[in-house]
Design a protein around this motif. Structure first.
Motif, mmCIF file in Angstrom:
data_model
loop_
_atom_site.group_PDB
_atom_site.id
_atom_site.type_symbol
_atom_site.label_atom_id
_atom_site.label_comp_id
_atom_site.label_asym_id
_atom_site.label_seq_id
_atom_site.Cartn_x
_atom_site.Cartn_y
_atom_site.Cartn_z
ATOM 1 N N ASP A 1 3.089 5.917 7.203
ATOM 2 C CA ASP A 1 4.788 6.444 6.788
ATOM 3 C C ASP A 1 4.888 7.383 5.543
ATOM 4 N N ALA A 2 4.384 6.320 4.513
ATOM 5 C CA ALA A 2 4.181 7.263 3.068
ATOM 6 C C ALA A 2 3.326 8.319 3.007
ATOM 7 N N ARG A 3 1.886 8.016 4.027
ATOM 8 C CA ARG A 3 1.178 9.081 3.992
ATOM 9 C C ARG A 3 1.458 10.747 4.408
ATOM 10 N N GLU A 4 2.281 10.137 5.801
ATOM 11 C CA GLU A 4 2.695 11.402 6.664
ATOM 12 C C GLU A 4 4.043 12.051 5.577
ATOM 13 N N ALA A 5 4.723 11.400 5.151
ATOM 14 C CA ALA A 5 6.426 11.793 4.600
ATOM 15 C C ALA A 5 5.623 12.720 3.281
ATOM 16 N N LEU A 6 4.826 11.451 1.952
ATOM 17 C CA LEU A 6 4.267 12.683 1.405
ATOM 18 C C LEU A 6 3.253 13.969 1.432
ATOM 19 N N GLN A 7 2.018 14.287 2.289
ATOM 20 C CA GLN A 7 1.345 15.201 2.573
ATOM 21 C C GLN A 7 0.485 15.296 1.357
ATOM 22 N N GLU B 1 0.900 -1.075 -0.309
ATOM 23 C CA GLU B 1 0.327 -0.021 -0.249
ATOM 24 C C GLU B 1 1.060 1.443 -0.216
ATOM 25 N N ALA B 2 2.255 1.545 0.768
ATOM 26 C CA ALA B 2 2.887 2.227 1.195
ATOM 27 C C ALA B 2 3.551 2.589 -0.715
ATOM 28 N N GLU B 3 3.785 1.304 -1.195
ATOM 29 C CA GLU B 3 4.600 1.168 -2.519
ATOM 30 C C GLU B 3 2.936 2.336 -3.638
ATOM 31 N N ASP B 4 2.600 1.929 -3.491
ATOM 32 C CA ASP B 4 0.706 2.459 -4.386
ATOM 33 C C ASP B 4 1.431 3.614 -4.091
ATOM 34 N N LEU B 5 1.372 4.299 -3.276
ATOM 35 C CA LEU B 5 0.865 5.450 -2.575
ATOM 36 C C LEU B 5 2.423 6.460 -3.410
ATOM 37 N N ILE B 6 3.344 6.255 -3.176
ATOM 38 C CA ILE B 6 4.697 7.098 -3.624
ATOM 39 C C ILE B 6 4.849 6.587 -5.130
#
Length: 441
Positions: A242-248, A206-211
């Motif tokens: 983690d990804a959501r927090e990083a990407l904003q 899921e994190a990979e898809d977000l990024i």
């Protein structure tokens, strides 16, 4: 050491000396920058086994190049790799912050290198920002082969680069990276023990898809997001949280080239009666910061060009929506805009009036001196009446139905019909009336 090299203090770097490896604390995107054509991701038409660049380098003669592509597609990286494979010194030049004095230094240093048997690859980032004088300054050095120019631009070269410089260069187009290309970049960074994260962390699906989806095909943005997420990680795996927090919040790319492309897509969606498509491109452009007046001008133009007389109300709706937007502003002004977009998109289509305009324009250019027929001229004096002005003119309202046929074009053109109505919408009624009259349109 030769005197010519002494003039510049330190020796110019030898071409066989590759750029120094990035520092361990350099950003991940810089550390993972490809060093060879084999490491380039997503540009097989350029860097693949049968790619254009491989063929050019194998031929032993590298032309001046303009690399055109979206951010993060690898333009700077490709220029660095080219310099190494072409055995030339890589000299960067920033078109935003540097000017002709620096270019003079570059040319002088290139002359010293040539005398020492070395070549110079001048890389100009954002080359579209060079003014005409700066571009002209480069021409003699390009023509003589003193420097090989490699320019990078996100803007369309035909619009932003002088024809003289463009004619001396070969344009190579870099494609946006696909989702799979970006995944490949991320996987390499996660696994690389020397330059990347060295297998210390995992990236859940899921994190990979977000990024990937947030990167928009920009490898640099994807790696920056991965690096920030890695610093925020709470365990051995980078999670979606983690990804959501990083990407904003993602900032969408929008530049002059993309604006032209989206405006074209907007108009073609209107023409194709695709209201949802037209609305989507309109919102993309507005979200990118486009002036709403640009959209309204295109909308009004489409109403008259592509709807035309099949629904004369379309032009009125589009124009009134533009006035309403000016009164309301944002966000309420989006309501008349969306209403007008959907009206024009779903109206019956006919370009017959548009075609008639161009046919009449061509005829006017072909017969610029054709005299006005005498019967169409006003006879305001006795002498004019003696010359035959207005003789034979038929006043339409004196006839049944307010119509009578008469020649209204010069003799050189005759009874040519520029306008041939379609059988769609209101224009079908026009066509029927013309058939009943048997007139020449």
């Amino acid at each position: 050491m030769s005197d010519s090299l002494d003039m510049f203090g330190d020796d110019p770097p030898r071409p066989r000396d590759r750029p120094a490896a990035p520092a361990p604390d350099a950003p991940l995107a810089e550390r993972m920058r490809p060093r060879t054509l084999d490491e380039i991701v997503g540009q097989p038409h350029l860097a693949g086994p049968d790619g254009t660049l491989r063929k050019l380098l194998a031929a032993g003669h590298l032309p001046n190049l303009i690399l055109h592509g979206p951010p993060g597609s690898g333009k700077t990286t490709l220029a660095r790799v080219i310099a190494g494979d072409a055995d030339a010194v890589f000299v960067p030049f920033n078109a935003v912050s540097e000017g002709v004095p620096r270019l003079r230094e570059v040319v002088k240093e290139a002359g010293a290198r040539r005398r020492a048997g070395d070549g110079t690859l001048l890389f100009v980032d954002e080359i579209h920002r060079l003014n005409k004088g700066q571009q002209d300054f480069l021409l003699p050095s390009m023509e003589s082969g003193l420097v090989t120019l490699v320019g990078a631009t996100t803007e369309h070269p035909a619009f932003e680069i002088n024809p003289a410089l463009l004619s001396r260069s070969q344009v190579l187009v870099l494609r946006p990276l696909s989702d799979e290309d970006v995944r490949d970049v991320l996987h390499r960074a996660l696994a690389d023990p020397e330059r990347g994260l060295g297998g210390r962390l995992e990236l859940d699906a899921e994190a990979e898809d977000l990024i990937v989806h947030t990167s928009g095909g920009d490898a640099r943005q994807a790696l920056n997001g991965l690096e920030t997420a890695a610093r925020l990680v709470r365990g051995g795996s980078i999670t979606a949280e983690d990804a959501r927090e990083a990407l904003q919040q993602r900032t969408a790319r929008y530049d002059a080239t993309l604006a032209y492309e989206m405006l074209s897509a907007f108009h073609k969606s209107l023409r194709s009666s695709a209201g949802s498509g037209a609305l989507y491109w309109a919102m993309r452009m507005l979200n990118g910061g486009e002036d709403p007046r640009t959209l309204f001008r295109r909308l009004v133009a489409a109403a008259y060009e592509d709807v035309g007389l099949a629904d004369p109300q379309a032009g009125i709706v589009a124009t009134q929506a533009m006035l309403a937007f000016e009164r309301l502003g944002l966000p309420e002004g989006l309501l008349p805009l969306s209403n007008a977009i959907l009206y024009v998109a779903n109206a019956p289509k006919s370009n017959r009036a548009y075609v008639a305009l161009h046919a009449a324009t061509d005829a006017a250019k072909e017969h610029p001196d054709a005299p006005v027929p005498l019967h169409l001229r006003n006879a305001t004096t006795k002498l004019m009446r003696e010359w035959g002005y207005a003789e034979g003119y038929k006043y339409a309202h004196d006839f049944e139905g307010g119509y009578t046929p008469q020649q209204c074009l010069p003799d050189e053109i005759g009874d040519v019909r520029f306008y041939e109505p379609s059988d769609r919408g209101y224009e079908a009624k026009i066509a029927a009336r013309m058939r009943e009259r048997g007139d020449a349109g």
